[in-house]
Motif scaffolding. Structure first.
Motif, mmCIF file in Angstrom:
data_model
loop_
_atom_site.group_PDB
_atom_site.id
_atom_site.type_symbol
_atom_site.label_atom_id
_atom_site.label_comp_id
_atom_site.label_asym_id
_atom_site.label_seq_id
_atom_site.Cartn_x
_atom_site.Cartn_y
_atom_site.Cartn_z
ATOM 1 N N LEU A 79 18.343 5.123 -29.277
ATOM 2 C CA LEU A 79 18.927 4.763 -30.572
ATOM 3 C C LEU A 79 17.986 5.080 -31.732
ATOM 4 O O LEU A 79 18.431 5.408 -32.825
ATOM 5 C CB LEU A 79 19.301 3.280 -30.606
ATOM 6 N N ARG A 80 16.684 5.006 -31.483
ATOM 7 C CA ARG A 80 15.708 5.279 -32.539
ATOM 8 C C ARG A 80 15.849 6.683 -33.102
ATOM 9 O O ARG A 80 15.579 6.921 -34.276
ATOM 10 C CB ARG A 80 14.290 5.072 -31.993
ATOM 11 N N ILE A 81 16.337 7.647 -32.307
ATOM 12 C CA ILE A 81 16.435 9.021 -32.817
ATOM 13 C C ILE A 81 17.531 9.165 -33.873
ATOM 14 O O ILE A 81 17.592 10.183 -34.553
ATOM 15 C CB ILE A 81 16.566 10.083 -31.703
ATOM 16 N N THR A 82 18.357 8.129 -34.061
ATOM 17 C CA THR A 82 19.316 8.163 -35.175
ATOM 18 C C THR A 82 18.596 8.005 -36.513
ATOM 19 O O THR A 82 19.209 8.187 -37.560
ATOM 20 C CB THR A 82 20.397 7.068 -35.042
ATOM 21 N N LEU A 83 17.318 7.674 -36.471
ATOM 22 C CA LEU A 83 16.516 7.525 -37.689
ATOM 23 C C LEU A 83 15.874 8.839 -38.134
ATOM 24 O O LEU A 83 15.176 8.864 -39.148
ATOM 25 C CB LEU A 83 15.428 6.465 -37.486
ATOM 26 N N LEU A 84 16.101 9.909 -37.395
ATOM 27 C CA LEU A 84 15.537 11.198 -37.794
ATOM 28 C C LEU A 84 16.182 11.688 -39.083
ATOM 29 O O LEU A 84 17.369 11.443 -39.340
ATOM 30 C CB LEU A 84 15.777 12.245 -36.702
ATOM 31 N N ALA A 85 15.413 12.394 -39.884
ATOM 32 C CA ALA A 85 15.932 12.989 -41.122
ATOM 33 C C ALA A 85 17.088 13.925 -40.783
ATOM 34 O O ALA A 85 17.049 14.618 -39.762
ATOM 35 C CB ALA A 85 14.819 13.753 -41.831
ATOM 36 N N PRO A 86 18.118 13.948 -41.631
ATOM 37 C CA PRO A 86 19.289 14.795 -41.351
ATOM 38 C C PRO A 86 18.948 16.271 -41.129
ATOM 39 O O PRO A 86 19.543 16.918 -40.267
ATOM 40 C CB PRO A 86 20.162 14.623 -42.598
ATOM 41 N N LEU A 119 6.654 15.999 -43.007
ATOM 42 C CA LEU A 119 5.243 16.364 -43.092
ATOM 43 C C LEU A 119 4.637 16.463 -41.707
ATOM 44 O O LEU A 119 3.852 17.367 -41.429
ATOM 45 C CB LEU A 119 4.470 15.343 -43.940
ATOM 46 N N ASP A 120 5.008 15.533 -40.840
ATOM 47 C CA ASP A 120 4.510 15.591 -39.473
ATOM 48 C C ASP A 120 5.003 16.843 -38.773
ATOM 49 O O ASP A 120 4.298 17.458 -38.005
ATOM 50 C CB ASP A 120 4.933 14.350 -38.682
ATOM 51 N N THR A 121 6.246 17.248 -39.057
ATOM 52 C CA THR A 121 6.799 18.458 -38.457
ATOM 53 C C THR A 121 6.014 19.672 -38.922
ATOM 54 O O THR A 121 5.607 20.499 -38.131
ATOM 55 C CB THR A 121 8.281 18.629 -38.843
ATOM 56 N N ILE A 122 5.779 19.757 -40.232
ATOM 57 C CA ILE A 122 5.038 20.881 -40.783
ATOM 58 C C ILE A 122 3.600 20.871 -40.262
ATOM 59 O O ILE A 122 3.020 21.906 -39.976
ATOM 60 C CB ILE A 122 5.053 20.842 -42.326
ATOM 61 N N GLY A 123 3.072 19.686 -40.095
ATOM 62 C CA GLY A 123 1.703 19.553 -39.613
ATOM 63 C C GLY A 123 1.540 19.826 -38.134
ATOM 64 O O GLY A 123 0.451 19.713 -37.599
ATOM 65 N N GLY A 124 2.617 20.132 -37.461
ATOM 66 C CA GLY A 124 2.505 20.505 -36.060
ATOM 67 C C GLY A 124 2.861 19.411 -35.070
ATOM 68 O O GLY A 124 2.888 19.626 -33.882
ATOM 69 N N ARG A 125 3.149 18.208 -35.544
ATOM 70 C CA ARG A 125 3.510 17.146 -34.613
ATOM 71 C C ARG A 125 4.872 17.444 -33.990
ATOM 72 O O ARG A 125 5.118 17.128 -32.848
ATOM 73 C CB ARG A 125 3.512 15.805 -35.329
ATOM 74 N N GLY A 126 5.760 18.028 -34.756
ATOM 75 C CA GLY A 126 6.976 18.554 -34.200
ATOM 76 C C GLY A 126 8.134 17.618 -34.012
ATOM 77 O O GLY A 126 8.788 17.647 -32.993
ATOM 78 N N TYR A 127 8.439 16.779 -34.964
ATOM 79 C CA TYR A 127 9.619 15.923 -34.816
ATOM 80 C C TYR A 127 10.864 16.693 -35.080
ATOM 81 O O TYR A 127 11.112 17.539 -35.719
ATOM 82 C CB TYR A 127 9.559 14.713 -35.769
#
Length: 127
Positions: A79-86, A119-127
């Motif tokens: 359910l937490r993945i419903t919190l991802l940015a659109p 920012l985490d995605t751009i930084g390589g964390r990859g969400y």
């Protein structure tokens, strides 16, 4: 007369991803993306469960998890993945997420703020 011979070298490496092997090309190579069906299925389930909880069909996650035959703790993580940015959800649906974005990674805690996720995605964390 012998025909000319052409030798072609393609740099790549084979990596394991989600229990299967994939060819990983260098950063400069054009990439054809494929939708990760595991991620898409998890997104669909998460948003379906969220709708079911919000509609009042089920009062608690435990009730819904019992009906679905899964552990409440797993349902909570999905359910937490419903919190991802659109836009991140859209990238997953289009198969444009980074190779480091796996269901296992998304089930780990991540920031709720969309800007931080980006920012985490751009930084390589990859969400």
């Amino acid at each position: 007369m012998k025909p000319d011979t052409i030798t072609l070298h393609v740099p790549f490496r084979v990596v394991k991803r989600g229990g299967r092997k994939e060819v990983q090309l260098p950063d400069c190579a054009p990439i054809q993306r494929r939708t990760d069906n595991t991620l898409v299925k998890a997104l669909a389930r998460a948003f379906r469960w969220k709708r079911m909880l919000e509609s009042g069909d089920f009062n608690t996650i435990a009730e819904l998890a019992d009906r679905e035959g899964i552990a409440p703790s797993y349902m909570t993580r999905v359910l937490r993945i419903t919190l991802l940015a659109p836009d991140i959800v859209e990238a997953i649906l289009d198969g444009k997420q980074g190779p480091e974005v796996t269901l296992g990674r998304l089930l780990e805690p991540f920031p709720a703020e969309w800007e931080v996720q980006r920012l985490d995605t751009i930084g390589g964390r990859g969400y």
